[in-house]
Write a protein that holds these residues in place. Structure first.
Motif, PDB file in Angstrom:
ATOM      1  N   VAL A 152      -5.826   1.421  97.651  1.00  0.00           N
ATOM      2  CA  VAL A 152      -6.198   2.814  97.194  1.00  0.00           C
ATOM      3  C   VAL A 152      -7.015   2.402  95.821  1.00  0.00           C
ATOM      4  N   ASP A 153      -7.576   3.237  95.259  1.00  0.00           N
ATOM      5  CA  ASP A 153      -8.335   2.940  93.914  1.00  0.00           C
ATOM      6  C   ASP A 153      -7.372   3.645  92.778  1.00  0.00           C
ATOM      7  N   LEU A 154      -6.095   3.623  93.055  1.00  0.00           N
ATOM      8  CA  LEU A 154      -5.146   4.278  91.923  1.00  0.00           C
ATOM      9  C   LEU A 154      -5.253   3.132  90.689  1.00  0.00           C
ATOM     10  N   PRO A 155      -5.433   3.577  89.263  1.00  0.00           N
ATOM     11  CA  PRO A 155      -5.455   2.684  88.366  1.00  0.00           C
ATOM     12  C   PRO A 155      -3.890   2.196  88.034  1.00  0.00           C
ATOM     13  N   GLU A 156      -3.702   0.897  87.531  1.00  0.00           N
ATOM     14  CA  GLU A 156      -2.388   0.464  87.437  1.00  0.00           C
ATOM     15  C   GLU A 156      -1.389   1.210  86.290  1.00  0.00           C
ATOM     16  N   GLU A 157      -2.601   1.765  85.258  1.00  0.00           N
ATOM     17  CA  GLU A 157      -1.606   2.477  84.204  1.00  0.00           C
ATOM     18  C   GLU A 157      -1.893   3.865  84.469  1.00  0.00           C
ATOM     19  N   ASN A 158      -1.148   4.951  84.231  1.00  0.00           N
ATOM     20  CA  ASN A 158      -1.060   6.293  84.266  1.00  0.00           C
ATOM     21  C   ASN A 158      -1.767   6.873  85.757  1.00  0.00           C
ATOM     22  N   PRO A 159      -1.231   6.185  86.727  1.00  0.00           N
ATOM     23  CA  PRO A 159      -1.890   6.516  88.156  1.00  0.00           C
ATOM     24  C   PRO A 159      -1.501   8.059  88.563  1.00  0.00           C
ATOM     25  N   PHE A 160      -2.572   8.808  88.813  1.00  0.00           N
ATOM     26  CA  PHE A 160      -2.489  10.032  89.103  1.00  0.00           C
ATOM     27  C   PHE A 160      -2.428  10.401  90.827  1.00  0.00           C
ATOM     28  N   LEU A 161      -1.417  11.091  91.365  1.00  0.00           N
ATOM     29  CA  LEU A 161      -1.645  10.997  92.728  1.00  0.00           C
ATOM     30  C   LEU A 161      -0.745  12.521  92.980  1.00  0.00           C
ATOM     31  N   SER A 162      -1.562  13.331  93.487  1.00  0.00           N
ATOM     32  CA  SER A 162      -0.926  14.818  93.641  1.00  0.00           C
ATOM     33  C   SER A 162       0.001  14.843  94.911  1.00  0.00           C
ATOM     34  N   MET A 163       1.590  14.448  94.415  1.00  0.00           N
ATOM     35  CA  MET A 163       2.277  14.277  95.480  1.00  0.00           C
ATOM     36  C   MET A 163       2.449  15.791  96.437  1.00  0.00           C
ATOM     37  N   PHE A 245      -9.753  10.070  87.188  1.00  0.00           N
ATOM     38  CA  PHE A 245      -9.340  11.542  87.230  1.00  0.00           C
ATOM     39  C   PHE A 245      -7.938  11.332  86.436  1.00  0.00           C
ATOM     40  N   SER A 246      -6.980  10.400  86.462  1.00  0.00           N
ATOM     41  CA  SER A 246      -6.116  10.134  85.815  1.00  0.00           C
ATOM     42  C   SER A 246      -6.397  10.155  84.293  1.00  0.00           C
ATOM     43  N   LYS A 247      -7.304   9.524  83.982  1.00  0.00           N
ATOM     44  CA  LYS A 247      -7.775   9.506  82.444  1.00  0.00           C
ATOM     45  C   LYS A 247      -8.301  10.897  82.023  1.00  0.00           C
ATOM     46  N   LEU A 248      -9.017  11.531  82.792  1.00  0.00           N
ATOM     47  CA  LEU A 248      -9.612  13.019  82.756  1.00  0.00           C
ATOM     48  C   LEU A 248      -8.337  13.916  82.501  1.00  0.00           C
ATOM     49  N   PHE A 249      -7.674  13.770  83.316  1.00  0.00           N
ATOM     50  CA  PHE A 249      -6.388  14.941  83.371  1.00  0.00           C
ATOM     51  C   PHE A 249      -5.275  14.487  81.924  1.00  0.00           C
ATOM     52  N   TRP A 250      -5.098  13.135  81.828  1.00  0.00           N
ATOM     53  CA  TRP A 250      -4.579  12.867  80.456  1.00  0.00           C
ATOM     54  C   TRP A 250      -5.161  13.323  79.280  1.00  0.00           C
ATOM     55  N   LEU A 251      -6.614  13.178  79.287  1.00  0.00           N
ATOM     56  CA  LEU A 251      -7.379  13.501  78.113  1.00  0.00           C
ATOM     57  C   LEU A 251      -7.184  15.199  77.962  1.00  0.00           C
ATOM     58  N   LEU A 252      -7.369  15.841  78.850  1.00  0.00           N
ATOM     59  CA  LEU A 252      -7.438  17.364  78.936  1.00  0.00           C
ATOM     60  C   LEU A 252      -6.532  17.880  78.024  1.00  0.00           C
ATOM     61  N   ASN A 253      -5.204  17.348  78.565  1.00  0.00           N
ATOM     62  CA  ASN A 253      -4.034  17.902  77.896  1.00  0.00           C
ATOM     63  C   ASN A 253      -3.888  17.263  76.363  1.00  0.00           C
ATOM     64  N   LEU A 254      -4.235  16.191  76.173  1.00  0.00           N
ATOM     65  CA  LEU A 254      -4.135  15.592  74.942  1.00  0.00           C
ATOM     66  C   LEU A 254      -5.027  16.368  74.227  1.00  0.00           C
ATOM     67  N   LEU A 255      -6.404  16.587  74.445  1.00  0.00           N
ATOM     68  CA  LEU A 255      -7.391  17.154  73.655  1.00  0.00           C
ATOM     69  C   LEU A 255      -6.884  18.726  73.238  1.00  0.00           C
ATOM     70  N   ASP A 256      -6.543  19.361  74.605  1.00  0.00           N
ATOM     71  CA  ASP A 256      -6.038  20.952  74.135  1.00  0.00           C
ATOM     72  C   ASP A 256      -4.903  20.846  73.156  1.00  0.00           C
ATOM     73  N   SER A 257      -4.136  19.924  73.460  1.00  0.00           N
ATOM     74  CA  SER A 257      -2.700  19.929  72.409  1.00  0.00           C
ATOM     75  C   SER A 257      -3.168  19.954  70.968  1.00  0.00           C
ATOM     76  N   LYS A 258      -4.390  19.298  70.672  1.00  0.00           N
ATOM     77  CA  LYS A 258      -4.831  18.867  69.272  1.00  0.00           C
ATOM     78  C   LYS A 258      -5.757  20.071  68.979  1.00  0.00           C
ATOM     79  N   ASN A 259      -5.905  21.350  69.546  1.00  0.00           N
ATOM     80  CA  ASN A 259      -6.973  22.087  69.538  1.00  0.00           C
ATOM     81  C   ASN A 259      -8.207  21.646  69.370  1.00  0.00           C
TER      82      ASN A 259
END
Length: 822
Positions: A152-163, A245-259
């Motif tokens: 599967v194409d999960l990245p090694e770091e910060n893998p996102f999988l909707s359990m 998508f894992s990077k996108l999900f991480w970025l969204l939360n990070l950017l929103d937390s920094k206004n």
């Protein structure tokens, strides 16, 4: 009945239609928003649809594959029903993000309602749109089949999988375990514990993490709970996410937390001006370890490569680091290439990471970092002078990062001028906003603010241009030019009362009234439906003045508007043709073609009218000014209303309503009015009337009496067609006008109402004068008297019938409907 009969994909028109229904019929609407773990839209909605007591009081909107919007007067009843469902007890209990809004009135800009939903929803756990649903189904199949290793194409770091998604599709409870070299799924199979190894493979057919720009758009729509996604945000997150998508999900939360994002009532969600992109933890752990293992020289070379937003020539690196051995430079490039941080094509080095506003520090002294940028900026400048295609904004950016703000400002300004010359106003605006942050002297600040006002005006963001002008008024004495520009923008935006007050105040300070001020006064008086004889005489004198061609175009257009106001259609047509010949801007040309189309239609010259209309439709995609485009869409709908069958008018107008409201929360497009007409045509008379009246009242409040009167006449016509005579009479009685055009339109409707309500015989000669000189009056007469059998009426209709045969023949020669996708 099918599930889709109960659940709609969100559209602003359907949203407004249901709000109108609830308010009109005395219900108190609530907006219920539910986010849930993805279980597949069909599974959830199918379960709800089985025994839910659906009624016309509720509408269910699908916003994404993990969210639902319910417009209902009884939110508690719906939630009670949901919580009784087996699917809720089995899968959703404790996993819902629920927000309820009590809607007390019909707000003028409906996007603000969705913004309030977001503010509440973000306080709970978010369940966003999940891409690659079919891949989750495939993964679930392989798990159920008993595969022990799955690629599967999960990245090694910060893998996102909707359990939650996976558990729903497999029907099993499982845990996700992140390992050093692989990821695992552990599930309970009866009494046994089973472990499945997930092997990361970007070439796998099962794409869980890989996303497209459409996936990013849907995720952002889900995140902000709005169909309006700012293009700048979309592009930034698509490129920064590296299609992960894992990077996108991480970025969204990070950017929103920094206004990093802000709400703008004119454009919706936008980037906060001046926000610096956070670079911490952006690179992978593997890349970070590589950076840490480097010597200082290697880090400096790496920093240059990664902080360049353009492909870098190897020869440029050699020039910038003359004391470093070539072998060392090749080693750095090789290591970065092996790590997939860069790729090398021939002699050029391409960073795999988008770094336009992103600068990894690599623990380097700030002095060294600034020196790299300064040297590179000078090198790029030299190459530019020698004819290399170097982007000016790239030179500006490196000067900025070097701390040389004077040169940075200079090159950003050159980049602005270059983009303006190429009519790339949005790009120019991006550089102007950067230059504004760098401006230090009073002259620089004044110059760049004027440039930004000009650019906002060019792209049709008049509200933003006004805000900037007002902010200038607060900090410095503005020139007369700025005050005049402010009045012009207010007039364009339809703020006629405010514009009139400011113009009166401004004229009191002037020794004489110039041509431009006279044209501005004419426009305001025209909009307010209060043209005086003195203004008419002065405008006519302008025709004799010497003016450049563009100035002549404005004079001819004003004269055409004046003749239209006076109901002298033939003369108006002549002036609009003169204005068209003198115009050179696509926006002006397109609007004039629509005015000509309307005049020729009124004069029964159908082929000429349709030719201009088709040309305007072709030109629509070339119009970059947002405000002008909305005006054009409104004018096309007005013509289509009388020219085409109701369904064709509705198709074009519905698309326009959603296109406009999906693009911008605040608009001058009369979406309430056209929504109301569509509802009336579909039989929802009271609901449609209330929406249309809301728009008419809004125009009157702002002083746009001429526009309000035109809308009142159109609405009266629709009401008479559907035998709502009392409403029509009341509406007509409220029209006060100085325009002979409005008066003539009003008069034919009054005569028809008298005939219908009081069964009074018509004055044939008077009616002939009204209908044979104006095709719109003729159409109204023909439609209203369609089922009335009287000799004097039939004699008029027999003549009109030949004219409408001409219209049908002309329509058959033009394919207007093919343009409905614009």
């Amino acid at each position: 009945m099918e599930i889709c009969d109960y659940f709609l994909h969100f559209s602003f028109f359907d949203f407004l239609r249901q709000l109108a229904f609830l308010f009109t019929n005395g219900f108190k609407p609530h907006l219920l928003y539910i986010e849930f773990p993805l279980i597949g839209t069909t599974e959830l909605l199918g379960s709800l649809a089985k025994d839910y007591p659906f009624s016309e009081r509720e509408v269910f909107f699908i916003l994404s594959n993990s969210s639902l919007l319910v417009l209902t007067p009884e939110p508690r009843s719906f939630l009670k029903h949901l919580r009784q469902k087996e699917i809720y007890k089995r899968l959703l209990k404790g996993k819902l993000n629920i927000v309820t809004l009590n809607l007390r009135k019909l707000e003028h800009y409906p996007a603000s309602i969705l913004r309030r939903l977001y503010e509440k929803a973000k306080q709970g756990r978010r369940y966003l749109h999940i891409p690659n649903v079919e891949s989750y189904r495939k993964l679930a199949e392989l798990i159920s089949r008993g595969d022990e290793e799955i690629f599967v194409d999960l990245p090694e770091e910060n893998p996102f999988l909707s359990m939650e998604t996976l558990q729903i599709f497999t029907g099993s409870k499982m845990n996700f375990i992140k390992g050093d070299k692989a990821n695992f799924l552990r599930l309970k199979d009866g009494a046994k514990i089973k472990t499945i190894k997930l092997i990361s493979d970007n070439n796998s057919a099962i794409k869980i993490d890989t996303i497209t720009v459409e996936d990013v758009q849907k995720t952002l729509q889900s995140y902000f709970i709005t169909p309006n996604v700012n293009r700048e945000i979309l592009e930034l997150l698509y490129y920064r996410s590296l299609k992960s998508f894992s990077k996108l999900f991480w970025l969204l939360n990070l950017l929103d937390s920094k206004n990093f994002f802000k709400w703008d009532e004119n454009t919706g969600w936008a980037l906060n001006e001046g926000s610096a992109f956070p670079y911490e933890n952006y690179y992978s752990e593997k890349s970070q370890r590589l950076f840490e293992s480097m010597s200082k020289e290697e880090k400096l070379i790496t920093y240059l490569i990664l902080s360049s937003s353009q492909p870098l020539d190897k020869t440029d690196i050699l020039k910038l680091f003359p004391k470093v051995k070539t072998q060392t430079i090749e080693k750095v490039i090789g290591n970065l290439s092996n790590n997939r941080t860069v790729k090398v094509v021939k002699n050029k080095i391409y960073s795999s990471h988008p770094v336009i506003q992103f600068n990894p520090k690599l623990d380097l002294p700030e002095r060294e970092v600034r020196k790299i940028h300064g040297n590179y900026a000078h090198l790029l400048h030299t190459k530019k002078m020698n004819g290399f295609p170097i982007a000016l904004w790239e030179i500006a950016r490196h000067f900025e990062l070097s701390g040389d703000l004077r040169n940075a400002f200079k090159y950003y300004y050159e980049a602005i001028n270059e983009e303006v010359k190429n009519k790339q106003y949005n790009k120019a605006l991006q550089y102007a906003i950067k230059a504004k942050l760098l401006a230090k002297t009073k002259k620089q600040k004044s110059s760049i603010r004027e440039t930004i006002v000009m650019l906002y005006t060019k792209i049709g963001e008049y509200d933003k241009a006004l805000e900037l002008i007002k902010s200038l008024e607060e900090v410095e004495n503005t020139h007369g030019r700025d005050k005049k520009r402010e009045i012009e923008l207010l007039t364009e935006l339809g703020e006629t009362n405010i514009a009139a007050q400011k113009l009166e105040s401004y004229l009191s300070t002037q020794k004489r009234i110039t041509k431009d001020l006279l044209l501005l006064k004419f426009r305001i008086d025209y909009n307010a439906d209060r043209l005086e004889c003195t203004t008419e005489l002065l405008i006519k004198k302008l025709e004799l003045t010497n003016s450049p061609m563009n100035g002549k175009a404005k004079i001819f257009e004003a004269l055409g508007d004046l003749e239209f106001y006076k109901n002298r259609i033939k003369k108006a047509t002549e002036y609009y043709l003169k204005a068209l010949k003198a115009s050179n801007k696509i926006e002006d040309i397109t609007l004039l073609k629509l005015k000509l189309a309307e005049m020729l239609l009124l004069g029964f010259k159908f082929r000429g009218a349709l030719n201009h209309l088709e040309n305007a439709l072709w030109a629509l995609n070339e119009v970059k000014n947002k405000h002008t485009k909305e005006t054009i869409l409104g004018e096309i709908s007005k013509i289509y209303l009388f020219l085409l069958p109701p369904r064709s008018f509705e198709t074009f107008t519905l698309r326009s309503i959603d296109d406009v409201l999906n693009t911008t929360p605040k608009t001058n497009y009369p979406f309430y009015f056209y929504s109301g007409l569509i509802l009336i045509h579909s039989g929802l008379i009271d609901e449609g009337y209330n929406l249309a009246i809301k728009q008419i009242d809004f125009e009157k409040q702002r002083g746009n009496e001429f526009r309000a009167n035109q809308m009142s006449l159109i609405l009266t016509h629709s009401l008479v067609k559907y035998n709502e005579l009392n409403k029509a009479r009341e509406l007509l009685e409220g029209i006060r006008t100085k325009s002979e055009y409005i008066f003539a339109r009003k008069k034919i409707l009054e005569k028809l109402l008298e005939m219908l309500q009081n069964n009074i015989d018509i004055n044939v000669e008077e009616i002939k004068e009204l209908v044979f000189t104006n095709a719109l009056n003729a159409l109204i007469f023909y439609e209203v008297t369609e089922n009335i059998k009287k000799m004097e009426i039939d004699s008029i209709k027999s003549i009109l019938l030949t004219k409408y045969d001409d219209l049908k023949k002309a329509l058959s020669e033009f394919d207007l409907l093919s343009h409905q996708s614009v």
